[in-house]
Design an enzyme around this catalytic site. Sequence first.
Site, PDB file in Angstrom:
ATOM      1  N   ARG A 171       0.824  -1.218   0.000  1.00  0.00           N
ATOM      2  CA  ARG A 171       0.000   0.000   0.000  1.00  0.00           C
ATOM      3  C   ARG A 171       0.856   1.266   0.000  1.00  0.00           C
ATOM      4  NH1 ARG A 171      -2.579  -3.655  -1.022  1.00  0.00           N
ATOM      5  NH2 ARG A 171      -4.622  -4.288  -0.263  1.00  0.00           N
ATOM      6  N   SER A 214     -11.861   0.389   2.352  1.00  0.00           N
ATOM      7  CA  SER A 214     -11.199  -0.016   3.606  1.00  0.00           C
ATOM      8  C   SER A 214     -10.584   1.206   4.269  1.00  0.00           C
ATOM      9  CB  SER A 214     -10.114  -1.049   3.320  1.00  0.00           C
ATOM     10  OG  SER A 214     -10.670  -2.251   2.853  1.00  0.00           O
ATOM     11  N   GLU A 218      -6.216   4.422   5.959  1.00  0.00           N
ATOM     12  CA  GLU A 218      -5.858   4.311   4.536  1.00  0.00           C
ATOM     13  C   GLU A 218      -6.237   5.524   3.718  1.00  0.00           C
ATOM     14  OE1 GLU A 218      -6.285   0.971   1.027  1.00  0.00           O
ATOM     15  OE2 GLU A 218      -6.190   0.368   3.111  1.00  0.00           O
TER      16      GLU A 218
END
Length: 339
Positions: free
Chosen positions: A160, A236, A334
């Site tokens: 990520r 998410s 995130e």
Amino acid sequence: MQFLESVSLASYTTFGIGGPARWFAEATSEEDVTAAFAFAGKRGFAVFVLGGGSNLLVSDQGFAGLVLRVGLRGIRQDGDVFHVAAGENWDAFVSHAVNLGYGGVECLAGIPGTVGATPVQNVGAYGQEVAETIVSVRAYDTTLEQFVTLTATECGFAYRQSIFNTVQRGRYVVTEVAYALRPHAAPHLAYADLQRRFPAGSQPSLAEVSETVREIRHGKGMLIVAGEPDCRSAGSFFKNPVIERTLYERIAAKSEGPVPCYPAGEGQVKLPAAWLVEQAGFPKGFGEGPAGISSKHTLALVNRGEAKASDVLVLATQILQGVYKKFGVTLEMEPVVVA
């Protein structure tokens, strides 16, 4: 290219939350990108680059500078390499590649947002990451004030992560991404959810796997479907944390049941953030206010209708503190918070 004043950003995000941009413009060419930075530079404004708005939480006060929406379009194929403009819809590109019989991104179907965002977050799901297929990224370098092409190695991809959201955050504006895909490839079936749908010995097509991924995401409230109550989110909200194995062993020793984990390099494991959140006392549907947890997926914080960014951040902080108190694990948000 038009520069508009006081444009509400809520409608440009999947959360449906956000105050106004002081200035707003949409770039449909690389020349527009340079013009936008010249405009902001003359006035001393900061620039925030907006793609599909699917990984953002915009503050209630909005953004005091220029919001530049990247709207460059076009797909050019050179052999097995697809050069895709940053403003193209990501899921539409996945469908395009799959329909041509190219593998490498079939498990990334249904992810909202634009192509330009994929290298920034090193978007991944169901056993695939874009880092596995990206050859290069073309971008405007705001430091050098010129366009550059970065190789995959120069992008510094990790889980990520990339240089675009870490050490070089804010320096580059992605305008095109090149993906090397595999013709006539078998679909990637490493993820447990897909293995349950397609048991050993089955031979699903790329299209069948992509559509199944969309169905799974829909069932978890991770597919943006207009009118559905759990779809006003940023996907998410927390990353799966990577922790030291010694900490994992302490957590496992105190747990009444098995603690799920995945290998993450020597001496480390990755924990499912959804499991941590739920075990810390925040189940699906949690929350009585305008912001809550999705009824379909523990990791999705949702706008139930009139939520403000402050409502979401209060809930997120409550979850972060609860997980840390129970497990000693610090979760990382995130979405990008724009203020």
